[in-house]
Design an enzyme around this catalytic site. Structure first.
Site, PDB file in Angstrom:
ATOM      1  N   LYS A 218       0.840  -1.207   0.000  1.00  0.00           N
ATOM      2  CA  LYS A 218       0.000   0.000   0.000  1.00  0.00           C
ATOM      3  C   LYS A 218       0.876   1.259   0.000  1.00  0.00           C
ATOM      4  CE  LYS A 218      -3.855  -2.364   2.167  1.00  0.00           C
ATOM      5  NZ  LYS A 218      -4.447  -2.861   3.407  1.00  0.00           N
TER       6      LYS A 218
ATOM      7  N   GLN B  55      -5.062  -1.670   9.570  1.00  0.00           N
ATOM      8  CA  GLN B  55      -4.739  -2.947   8.934  1.00  0.00           C
ATOM      9  C   GLN B  55      -5.211  -4.095   9.822  1.00  0.00           C
ATOM     10  OE1 GLN B  55      -3.283  -3.463   5.791  1.00  0.00           O
ATOM     11  NE2 GLN B  55      -3.827  -5.579   6.200  1.00  0.00           N
TER      12      GLN B  55
ATOM     13  N   ASP C 228     -11.254   2.623   3.960  1.00  0.00           N
ATOM     14  CA  ASP C 228     -11.619   1.223   3.722  1.00  0.00           C
ATOM     15  C   ASP C 228     -13.119   1.032   3.527  1.00  0.00           C
ATOM     16  OD1 ASP C 228     -10.033  -0.939   3.289  1.00  0.00           O
ATOM     17  OD2 ASP C 228      -9.601  -1.367   5.378  1.00  0.00           O
TER      18      ASP C 228
END
Length: 292
Positions: free
Chosen positions: A57, A101, A124
């Site tokens: 990422k 995460q 997200d």
């Protein structure tokens, strides 16, 4: 290519196109706004798979011109410290997107942390408010993996309206949101899962089959309707007899590709699309916050 095997849906190539477009957009916007978009990825502990995803990422951020404001914390970090960190990122003007995460180390409650993220910075797309927008068909930040699935289907001009879509898996990360997005695109949607009786019968009725269960090669050739579109969201690391490890999906790729019309590979299918949608969400949040 052998005409008797499925066309491979190349998520990697499409993700690269999306990243190029985002890079051009950021180059135009940055002089007006006075700073690049910022994405803060919060990682706790040292799970090797998570570390690899986070590195990927961060590399992708650098590639498109997004400032990567990563926070890598020890596994001893408490729930309170994490909540305080997220609150400070919510207040930070240079941060447009925040991502925690997953999975988090044992003892930490991911759900309450995801709800701490400001909905407009939820890169997200997992905050209850953003999921609520999805349920209502309203604009908002969308969950990255399901959004990546939809973008790949659209890009390939695969007909969704009127088709029967079966989603195997009911997680809040993929199964539920992708089912809602397929419904929004006028598919007739069935959600199946590990406890569905006659699973093979259900999957064989699918024109579009999305596998998102996290069980290696669970979807076999006899579970797939000839000429179906098969989207494999699973990423599982398996070790073969010689001790070599490799990534496989939830679909038995080599055998299923003999009957399907389209199939996504693992790796190189939905994984790169997830990252591209994360970057796109960050840029969307950046533009919304500056009303451009």
């Amino acid at each position: 290519m052998d005409s008797s095997t499925a066309k491979i849906l190349d998520g990697k190539a499409l993700a690269e196109q999306i990243q190029t477009q985002l890079r051009q957009e950021i180059e135009q916007l940055q002089p007006q706004i006075g700073r690049p978009p910022g994405l803060a990825v919060v990682m706790v502990g040292d799970n090797p798979a998570s570390a690899a995803y986070v590195r990927n990422k961060e590399r992708s951020c650098a590639h498109v011109g997004i400032a990567s404001l990563g926070k890598h914390l020890p596994s001893t970090t408490s729930q309170t410290e994490l909540a305080e960190l997220i609150q400070s990122l919510n207040q930070n003007e240079t941060v447009d997107g925040i991502l925690v995460q997953l999975p988090l180390p044992a003892g930490l409650d991911a759900d309450s942390l995801l709800q701490t993220i400001a909905p407009e910075k939820d890169a997200d797309g997992l905050h209850p408010i953003n999921l609520g927008h999805l349920v209502r068909g309203e604009p908002g930040l969308r969950s990255c993996t399901p959004a990546g699935v939809m973008r790949l289907l659209e890009h390939e001009k695969i007909e969704i309206a009127g088709k029967h879509a079966v989603v195997v898996g009911r997680s809040i990360l993929v199964g539920k949101p992708v089912a809602l997005m397929l419904l929004e695109a006028n598919a007739t949607v069935t959600i199946a899962h590990s406890r569905s009786p006659n699973l093979a019968e259900i999957t064989r009725s699918a024109d579009i089959l999305v596998a998102a269960v996290g069980r290696p090669q669970m979807i076999t050739q006899d579970m797939v309707k000839p000429q179906a579109v098969v989207i494999d969201v699973g990423i599982n690391r398996i070790t073969d007899d010689s001790g070599k490890s490799r990534l496989v999906g939830d679909v038995d790729f080599e055998n299923v590709r003999r009957v399907a019309e389209y199939i996504t590979p693992v790796p190189g299918g939905i994984g790169p699309m997830t990252v591209a949608m994360l970057l796109e969400n960050t840029v969307l949040s950046y533009k919304n916050r500056h009303q451009v």
